[in-house]
Design a protein around this motif. Sequence first.
Motif, short mmCIF file in Angstrom:
data_model
loop_
_atom_site.label_atom_id
_atom_site.label_comp_id
_atom_site.label_asym_id
_atom_site.label_seq_id
_atom_site.Cartn_x
_atom_site.Cartn_y
_atom_site.Cartn_z
N GLU A 29 -0.58 9.16 -9.08
CA GLU A 29 -1.83 9.18 -8.30
C GLU A 29 -2.66 7.94 -8.58
O GLU A 29 -3.24 7.33 -7.67
N GLU A 30 -2.72 7.55 -9.85
CA GLU A 30 -3.49 6.36 -10.21
C GLU A 30 -2.87 5.12 -9.57
O GLU A 30 -3.58 4.25 -9.04
N ALA A 31 -1.55 5.05 -9.61
CA ALA A 31 -0.87 3.88 -9.02
C ALA A 31 -1.11 3.82 -7.52
O ALA A 31 -1.38 2.74 -6.96
N LEU A 32 -1.03 4.96 -6.85
CA LEU A 32 -1.26 4.97 -5.40
C LEU A 32 -2.70 4.58 -5.07
O LEU A 32 -2.95 3.86 -4.10
N ALA A 33 -3.63 5.03 -5.90
CA ALA A 33 -5.04 4.68 -5.68
C ALA A 33 -5.23 3.17 -5.86
O ALA A 33 -5.91 2.51 -5.07
N LEU A 34 -4.64 2.60 -6.91
CA LEU A 34 -4.76 1.16 -7.15
C LEU A 34 -4.09 0.38 -6.02
O LEU A 34 -4.62 -0.64 -5.56
N ALA A 35 -2.94 0.85 -5.57
CA ALA A 35 -2.24 0.17 -4.47
C ALA A 35 -3.07 0.26 -3.21
O ALA A 35 -3.15 -0.70 -2.43
N GLY A 36 -3.72 1.39 -2.98
CA GLY A 36 -4.60 1.56 -1.81
C GLY A 36 -5.76 0.60 -1.87
O GLY A 36 -6.16 0.03 -0.85
N GLY A 37 -6.28 0.36 -3.08
CA GLY A 37 -7.36 -0.61 -3.24
C GLY A 37 -6.91 -1.99 -2.82
O GLY A 37 -7.63 -2.72 -2.16
N ALA A 38 -5.67 -2.32 -3.19
CA ALA A 38 -5.14 -3.63 -2.82
C ALA A 38 -5.02 -3.74 -1.31
O ALA A 38 -5.31 -4.77 -0.72
N GLY A 89 2.32 -10.40 -14.28
CA GLY A 89 1.13 -10.34 -13.43
C GLY A 89 0.76 -8.97 -12.91
O GLY A 89 -0.22 -8.83 -12.18
N ALA A 90 1.54 -7.93 -13.25
CA ALA A 90 1.25 -6.60 -12.71
C ALA A 90 -0.02 -6.02 -13.31
O ALA A 90 -0.35 -6.27 -14.48
N THR A 91 -0.71 -5.22 -12.51
CA THR A 91 -1.79 -4.37 -13.01
C THR A 91 -1.14 -3.07 -13.45
O THR A 91 -0.39 -2.46 -12.68
N VAL A 92 -1.41 -2.64 -14.66
CA VAL A 92 -0.72 -1.46 -15.20
C VAL A 92 -1.68 -0.27 -15.20
O VAL A 92 -2.85 -0.42 -15.57
N VAL A 93 -1.20 0.89 -14.77
CA VAL A 93 -2.06 2.07 -14.76
C VAL A 93 -2.56 2.36 -16.17
O VAL A 93 -1.87 2.08 -17.16
N ALA A 94 -3.77 2.91 -16.26
CA ALA A 94 -4.34 3.22 -17.57
C ALA A 94 -3.52 4.32 -18.26
O ALA A 94 -3.34 4.30 -19.47
#
Length: 185
Positions: free
Chosen positions: A167-176, A134-139
């Motif tokens: 950075e992408e992971a932190l941005a996605l986590a911030g979105g969550a 179920g994880a969202t994976v960084v591009a």
Amino acid sequence: MSEVGNVAVVGLSGSPAASSKSRVLVAYALARAAARGARVELVDLAALPADALLGRGSAPAVAAALDAATRARIVVAGTPVYRATYSGLLKVFFDLLPQDSLIGKVGVPIVTGHDRGHALSVDHGLRPLFASLGATVVAGGVYGTSAQFQDGKAAPELLQAVDRAVEEALALAGGAISRGDQNLS
Ligand SMILES: Cc1cc2nc3c(=O)[nH]c(=O)nc-3n(C[C@H](O)[C@H](O)[C@H](O)COP(=O)(O)O)c2cc1C
């Protein structure tokens, strides 16, 4: 750069090697996340009891590692390419994670192989492995070759690839976080 707050990041090292290139990159990814204010933890899967990893009984250290992975918002998984895909060590750990346990979390795949021949193991191996839980994976997953390491140190362009993935992971986590999902730690 802004602080990311109380985001928990777990790094899984899936190499059985005592001196591991992929572990170097996982540790670097955690250091970068810590510098942004994240709480980080490195889990060296090779140090866990093999019987419990293989499902032959249980062990507190394996239970703690599974707990850390399921509580983290970001899971960084590092592995060598073994026979064209991730290591068996990483696979047995993922097999122990409960179904759907990575929903709402961000996965960061980091792979090292001898050369670029198996670079697609990031996208054909680790990406579906993360997605199956179920994880969202960084591009931007990371793949490094032996030639990109000298005396155990990674080349600057490889470290930059890890920087971008973090950075992408932190941005996605911030979105969550901003979506107000209270179930995620
Ligand atoms: C059992 C085994 C299988 C391997 N299979 C591959 C492979 O299929 N493709 C590849 O590019 N490298 C392969 N390698 C090389 C490793 O992936 C490479 O040395 C990697 O950087 C090791 O990462 P580590 O230092 O984190 O263990 C293999 C190495 C071993 C020991």
